[in-house]
Scaffold this active site. Structure first.
Site, mmCIF file in Angstrom:
data_model
loop_
_atom_site.group_PDB
_atom_site.id
_atom_site.type_symbol
_atom_site.label_atom_id
_atom_site.label_comp_id
_atom_site.label_asym_id
_atom_site.label_seq_id
_atom_site.Cartn_x
_atom_site.Cartn_y
_atom_site.Cartn_z
ATOM 1 N N LYS A 114 0.826 -1.218 0.000
ATOM 2 C CA LYS A 114 0.000 0.000 0.000
ATOM 3 C C LYS A 114 0.852 1.256 0.000
ATOM 4 O O LYS A 114 0.460 2.272 -0.566
ATOM 5 C CB LYS A 114 -0.949 0.005 1.198
ATOM 6 N N LYS A 198 -6.800 -9.400 -8.509
ATOM 7 C CA LYS A 198 -7.963 -9.439 -7.621
ATOM 8 C C LYS A 198 -9.007 -8.400 -8.013
ATOM 9 O O LYS A 198 -8.657 -7.290 -8.416
ATOM 10 C CB LYS A 198 -7.496 -9.147 -6.187
ATOM 11 N N LYS A 201 -11.739 -2.543 -5.302
ATOM 12 C CA LYS A 201 -12.405 -1.241 -5.264
ATOM 13 C C LYS A 201 -11.639 -0.203 -6.038
ATOM 14 O O LYS A 201 -12.203 0.752 -6.540
ATOM 15 C CB LYS A 201 -12.416 -0.707 -3.817
HETATM 16 P P1 AMP Z 1 -11.445 -4.491 1.561
HETATM 17 O O1 AMP Z 1 -12.290 -4.158 0.403
HETATM 18 O O2 AMP Z 1 -10.021 -4.696 1.171
HETATM 19 O O3 AMP Z 1 -11.635 -3.590 2.746
HETATM 20 O O4 AMP Z 1 -11.926 -5.912 2.038
HETATM 21 C C1 AMP Z 1 -13.108 -6.180 2.762
HETATM 22 C C2 AMP Z 1 -13.275 -7.685 2.857
HETATM 23 O O5 AMP Z 1 -13.558 -8.232 1.542
HETATM 24 C C3 AMP Z 1 -12.024 -8.416 3.356
HETATM 25 O O6 AMP Z 1 -12.403 -9.511 4.169
HETATM 26 C C4 AMP Z 1 -11.360 -8.907 2.073
HETATM 27 O O7 AMP Z 1 -10.558 -10.028 2.272
HETATM 28 C C5 AMP Z 1 -12.585 -9.214 1.190
HETATM 29 N N1 AMP Z 1 -12.241 -9.035 -0.228
HETATM 30 C C6 AMP Z 1 -11.853 -7.896 -0.846
HETATM 31 N N2 AMP Z 1 -11.632 -8.104 -2.164
HETATM 32 C C7 AMP Z 1 -11.892 -9.418 -2.391
HETATM 33 C C8 AMP Z 1 -11.856 -10.262 -3.557
HETATM 34 N N3 AMP Z 1 -11.518 -9.786 -4.743
HETATM 35 N N4 AMP Z 1 -12.190 -11.568 -3.401
HETATM 36 C C9 AMP Z 1 -12.554 -12.062 -2.203
HETATM 37 N N5 AMP Z 1 -12.612 -11.327 -1.078
HETATM 38 C C10 AMP Z 1 -12.283 -10.022 -1.153
#
Ligand code: AMP
Ligand code: TRP
Length: 333
Positions: A114, A198, A201
């Site tokens: 990051k 992946k 967002k």
């Molecule tokens: P974040 O968007 O990084 O804050 O992630 C929020 C939750 O969603 C966390 O538990 C991540 O591990 C899960 N997550 C985010 N992106 C993915 C993805 N592409 N596939 C599966 N899980 C995800």
């Protein structure tokens, strides 16, 4: 034995299908299992480790909460709140930062990713982010923490902090080292434009992800345009490792249909992608559209969402404040 579950999602906007399949869907399943006590937190203090627009942040906190509720989290069964309403998280984070070692944090790969090349310009908050995460978990004596694969290292750090605290202050079992709960399948949903990246967002291309706020037409269109290879769908699981886009789309179908991947492979083996994509699009629409319309409905009632968060925070605060009181006693304050 009662499992105490804690997890958090950052309110950084653009919640997508990866967040739903990899995290929120699982939160709902855990909530509905017997003997689980679940706490789900909108981690707004984590969000400000990178620059946020205050108005947008406020909207995102409500949107993430709405997504929780719309997906099936029940604020009467589980505690749902936002982190900044419970001061113990910040206080606990300071105390635990005096337990964690520099060397431990220096190993965190997410900070390196990051912060990028210019790590001198990253906020100090981004560096100590995993300590705040440890405080989140340890304040509630959480035994199990559902997270994505990418958070495994942070959970190890929480365990190390708990163990060191217990040893340093001769208080065995006082802080509870949490177990990670990582989904065996479908834990990484990939970009619709690149099966090796992946779904995220922050991807500049909106076509790379299905947002939980997308309309039926947007969902169908994005699936139609999703990258594939030119072969027909495989007839065995082994072939998937060399066909990331096929693996991802079949995985999304399986997860949303609550069935193992081999069943999906059997269903579509030898068929062409256009046929499969039509079925996939209608499944995604069937499962995601009701959630998006519920999110949009909830977002029109801000005072309801705020009430859920405030009431959740009152319950969380009772637990966390009691733990901080005991932490302070142990430390000698
Ligand atoms: P974040 O968007 O990084 O804050 O992630 C929020 C939750 O969603 C966390 O538990 C991540 O591990 C899960 N997550 C985010 N992106 C993915 C993805 N592409 N596939 C599966 N899980 C995800
Ligand atoms: N760091 C987690 C993520 O980015 C979010 C998070 C914050 C969290 N505190 C937590 C997850 C406590 C589980 C438990 O996904």
């Amino acid at each position: 034995m009662i499992k105490k579950i804690f997890s958090g999602v950052q309110p950084t906007g653009n919640l997508h299908l990866g967040n739903y399949i990899g995290a929120i869907k699982n939160f709902v399943n855990l909530q509905n299992e017997k003997n689980n006590f679940c706490i789900y937190c909108v981690v707004d203090l984590h969000a400000i480790t990178v620059k946020q627009n205050p108005n947008q942040l406020k909207r995102n906190i409500r949107e993430t909460t709405a997504a929780f509720i719309a997906s099936g989290l029940d604020y009467k069964k589980s505690i749902i709140f936002n982190q900044s309403l419970v001061p113990a998280h910040s206080e606990g984070s300071w105390i635990l930062s005096c337990i964690a070692r520099m060397g431990w944090l220096n190993r965190m790969t997410q900070f390196k990713e990051k912060a990028g090349k210019d790590k001198e310009k990253a906020s100090v908050g981004l560096y100590i982010y995993p300590i705040l995460m440890a405080a989140d978990i340890l304040l509630y004596d959480a035994t199990h923490v559902p997270v994505g694969e990418d958070q495994k290292q942070h959970l190890e750090l929480s365990r190390d902090i708990a163990n060191k605290f217990n040893i340093d202050f001769n208080s065995p079992n006082f802080l509870v080292p949490p177990e990670p709960l990582i989904q065996k399948s479908f834990s990484r949903i990939m970009s619709l434009k690149d099966g090796n990246k992946k779904m995220s967002k922050s991807d500049p291309s909106d076509l790379s992800r299905i947002n939980l706020s997308d309309s039926i037409d947007q969902i169908s269109n994005k699936i139609k345009k999703a990258k594939t290879d030119t072969k027909p769908l495989p007839d065995n699981e082994d072939e998937l490792s060399s066909r990331p886009e096929a693996e991802n789309l079949l995985g999304i179908y399986s997860s949303l249909n609550d069935q193992p991947i081999d069943k999906t492979i059997n269903e579509f083996s030898g068929k062409n992608f256009s046929n499969f994509k039509e079925k996939l699009a209608s499944l995604v629409v069937e499962k995601i559209s009701p959630i998006s319309s519920e999110i949009n409905k909830l977002l029109k009632n801000e005072s309801f969402i705020d009430k859920v968060l405030i009431e959740g925070a009152e319950k969380a605060d009772k637990i966390a404040t009691e733990k901080i009181k005991n932490i302070k006693k142990i430390i000698g304050f």
